[in-house]
Design a protein around this motif. Structure first.
Motif, PDB file in Angstrom:
ATOM      1  N   VAL A  86       0.797  -1.233   0.000  1.00  0.00           N
ATOM      2  CA  VAL A  86       0.000   0.000   0.000  1.00  0.00           C
ATOM      3  C   VAL A  86       0.833   1.288   0.000  1.00  0.00           C
ATOM      4  N   PHE A  87       2.131   1.207   0.320  1.00  0.00           N
ATOM      5  CA  PHE A  87       2.955   2.426   0.316  1.00  0.00           C
ATOM      6  C   PHE A  87       3.378   2.882  -1.086  1.00  0.00           C
ATOM      7  N   PRO A  88       3.796   1.959  -1.978  1.00  0.00           N
ATOM      8  CA  PRO A  88       4.381   2.439  -3.247  1.00  0.00           C
ATOM      9  C   PRO A  88       3.406   3.299  -4.062  1.00  0.00           C
ATOM     10  N   TYR A  89       3.876   4.466  -4.458  1.00  0.00           N
ATOM     11  CA  TYR A  89       3.036   5.353  -5.284  1.00  0.00           C
ATOM     12  C   TYR A  89       2.564   4.638  -6.544  1.00  0.00           C
ATOM     13  N   GLN A  90       3.455   3.778  -7.103  1.00  0.00           N
ATOM     14  CA  GLN A  90       3.115   3.122  -8.371  1.00  0.00           C
ATOM     15  C   GLN A  90       1.923   2.176  -8.220  1.00  0.00           C
ATOM     16  N   ARG A  91       1.622   1.787  -7.013  1.00  0.00           N
ATOM     17  CA  ARG A  91       0.467   0.896  -6.801  1.00  0.00           C
ATOM     18  C   ARG A  91      -0.761   1.668  -6.334  1.00  0.00           C
ATOM     19  N   ASN A  92      -0.528   2.618  -5.403  1.00  0.00           N
ATOM     20  CA  ASN A  92      -1.666   3.159  -4.666  1.00  0.00           C
ATOM     21  C   ASN A  92      -2.006   4.593  -5.049  1.00  0.00           C
ATOM     22  N   TRP A  93      -1.111   5.266  -5.745  1.00  0.00           N
ATOM     23  CA  TRP A  93      -1.433   6.625  -6.207  1.00  0.00           C
ATOM     24  C   TRP A  93      -1.767   6.573  -7.703  1.00  0.00           C
ATOM     25  N   PHE A  94      -0.880   5.909  -8.483  1.00  0.00           N
ATOM     26  CA  PHE A  94      -1.185   5.672  -9.895  1.00  0.00           C
ATOM     27  C   PHE A  94      -1.782   4.274  -9.984  1.00  0.00           C
ATOM     28  N   ARG A  95      -3.085   4.162  -9.801  1.00  0.00           N
ATOM     29  CA  ARG A  95      -3.695   2.830  -9.681  1.00  0.00           C
ATOM     30  C   ARG A  95      -4.030   2.236 -11.047  1.00  0.00           C
ATOM     31  N   HIS A  96      -3.830   0.934 -11.149  1.00  0.00           N
ATOM     32  CA  HIS A  96      -4.214   0.201 -12.357  1.00  0.00           C
ATOM     33  C   HIS A  96      -4.819  -1.120 -11.906  1.00  0.00           C
ATOM     34  N   ALA A 137      -6.760  -6.076   7.118  1.00  0.00           N
ATOM     35  CA  ALA A 137      -8.185  -6.049   6.753  1.00  0.00           C
ATOM     36  C   ALA A 137      -8.499  -4.777   5.961  1.00  0.00           C
ATOM     37  N   VAL A 138      -7.983  -3.636   6.449  1.00  0.00           N
ATOM     38  CA  VAL A 138      -8.266  -2.358   5.771  1.00  0.00           C
ATOM     39  C   VAL A 138      -7.690  -2.355   4.359  1.00  0.00           C
ATOM     40  N   SER A 139      -6.478  -2.911   4.196  1.00  0.00           N
ATOM     41  CA  SER A 139      -5.863  -2.906   2.856  1.00  0.00           C
ATOM     42  C   SER A 139      -6.719  -3.701   1.867  1.00  0.00           C
ATOM     43  N   ARG A 140      -7.346  -4.781   2.330  1.00  0.00           N
ATOM     44  CA  ARG A 140      -8.172  -5.600   1.431  1.00  0.00           C
ATOM     45  C   ARG A 140      -9.487  -4.881   1.118  1.00  0.00           C
ATOM     46  N   TRP A 141     -10.061  -4.154   2.084  1.00  0.00           N
ATOM     47  CA  TRP A 141     -11.267  -3.356   1.788  1.00  0.00           C
ATOM     48  C   TRP A 141     -10.922  -2.245   0.806  1.00  0.00           C
ATOM     49  N   MET A 142      -9.754  -1.646   1.044  1.00  0.00           N
ATOM     50  CA  MET A 142      -9.347  -0.484   0.229  1.00  0.00           C
ATOM     51  C   MET A 142      -9.168  -0.878  -1.239  1.00  0.00           C
ATOM     52  N   TYR A 143      -8.421  -1.956  -1.497  1.00  0.00           N
ATOM     53  CA  TYR A 143      -8.140  -2.310  -2.885  1.00  0.00           C
ATOM     54  C   TYR A 143      -9.354  -2.946  -3.574  1.00  0.00           C
ATOM     55  N   ARG A 144     -10.226  -3.634  -2.827  1.00  0.00           N
ATOM     56  CA  ARG A 144     -11.446  -4.158  -3.475  1.00  0.00           C
ATOM     57  C   ARG A 144     -12.350  -2.974  -3.848  1.00  0.00           C
ATOM     58  N   SER A 145     -12.405  -1.967  -2.976  1.00  0.00           N
ATOM     59  CA  SER A 145     -13.204  -0.772  -3.304  1.00  0.00           C
ATOM     60  C   SER A 145     -12.608  -0.053  -4.504  1.00  0.00           C
ATOM     61  N   ALA A 146     -11.256   0.019  -4.538  1.00  0.00           N
ATOM     62  CA  ALA A 146     -10.590   0.714  -5.647  1.00  0.00           C
ATOM     63  C   ALA A 146     -10.862   0.016  -6.980  1.00  0.00           C
TER      64      ALA A 146
END
Ligand SMILES: Cc1cc2nc3c(=O)[nH]c(=O)nc-3n(C[C@H](O)[C@H](O)[C@H](O)COP(=O)(O)OP(=O)(O)OC[C@H]3O[C@@H](n4cnc5c(N)ncnc54)[C@H](O)[C@@H]3O)c2cc1C
Length: 200
Positions: A86-96, A137-146
């Motif tokens: 969840v920290f790397p910008y390439q994953r969590n700021w520039f999302r794909h 748990a939060v990371s899994r909610w966050m990326y499923r929502s994303a």
């Protein structure tokens, strides 16, 4: 949930910031205001429930707690593994979508490992592991929502869905522990009216 009071960043601030950050005072003002309201609410609740000292507490989920089948988890290693996703910008700021899916695969595997981990060595380690499990748990909610929001809006930027989609003016909500779910919550008529005014 009766008796649970949250303030500041632990409570949604989206009502005052919308989908973007409220940097430049909004967030700090929200932390102070919501802290005041939550404190007053908690005090009222405690006074009203003074006689109900025998309220039953129930553990939510088993991850990081009791199941003794697997290896013992190290809370520090778990925190680092979640941060790596969840920290790397390439994953969590520039999302794909593909990167989000890849992270989710690893986070779901971590969840299974945590869920079946042997009990921690002592109470202190149990607490640390539950905290790390909460991050997971939060990371899994966050990326499923994303993944669910197939557009770019506010601070959520998808390089595979660069534009804003007017049909997605809803909130994406999520939850669940072993099985994560997502759903849509539609905005009230007042917010809809404000958005229509902005668009005009
Ligand atoms: C880079 C950056 C810039 C920002 N710029 C602005 C700005 O310009 N204007 C603005 O209004 N807002 C800004 N913010 C946001 C603002 O800082 C936060 O919204 C605000 O600090 C939230 O306050 P809080 O008390 O809810 O949470 P926090 O300030 O995060 O406080 C939570 C505290 O709980 C502690 N804690 C966590 N877990 C445990 C535990 N298990 N046991 C004990 N303690 C624990 C943490 O160490 C921390 O001290 C910015 C934030 C960042 C990161």
């Amino acid at each position: 949930m009766p008796g649970l009071y949250a303030a500041g960043d632990a409570a949604t601030r989206e009502l005052i910031c919308g989908a973007f950050t409220g940097g430049g005072s909004h967030n700090a003002a929200w932390a102070l205001s919501s802290g005041f309201w939550a404190g007053a609410g908690a005090a009222q609740f405690a006074q009203a429930n003074r006689l109900a000292a025998s309220t039953h507490l129930r553990a939510q989920g088993r991850a990081g707690l009791l199941d003794a089948r697997g290896q013992r988890m190290d809370s520090g290693a778990l925190i680092k593994a979640v941060q790596d996703e969840v920290f790397p910008y390439q994953r969590n700021w520039f999302r794909h979508g593909e990167d989000l899916q890849a992270s989710l695969g690893r986070l779901d595997t971590l969840w299974q490992q945590t869920r079946h981990a042997a009990p921690a060595a002592d109470h202190e380690q149990t607490l640390r592991l539950r905290e790390a499990t909460a991050m997971l748990a939060v990371s899994r909610w966050m990326y499923r929502s994303a993944l669910e929001r197939t557009e770019s809006r506010g601070m959520h930027r998808r390089s595979d869905y660069a534009g804003t989609d007017v049909t997605q003016r809803h909130r994406v909500i999520s939850g669940g522990l072993d099985d994560v779910w997502t759903g849509h919550e539609h905005l009230g008529p007042v917010v809809e009216q404000l958005l229509r005014g902005q668009a005009a």
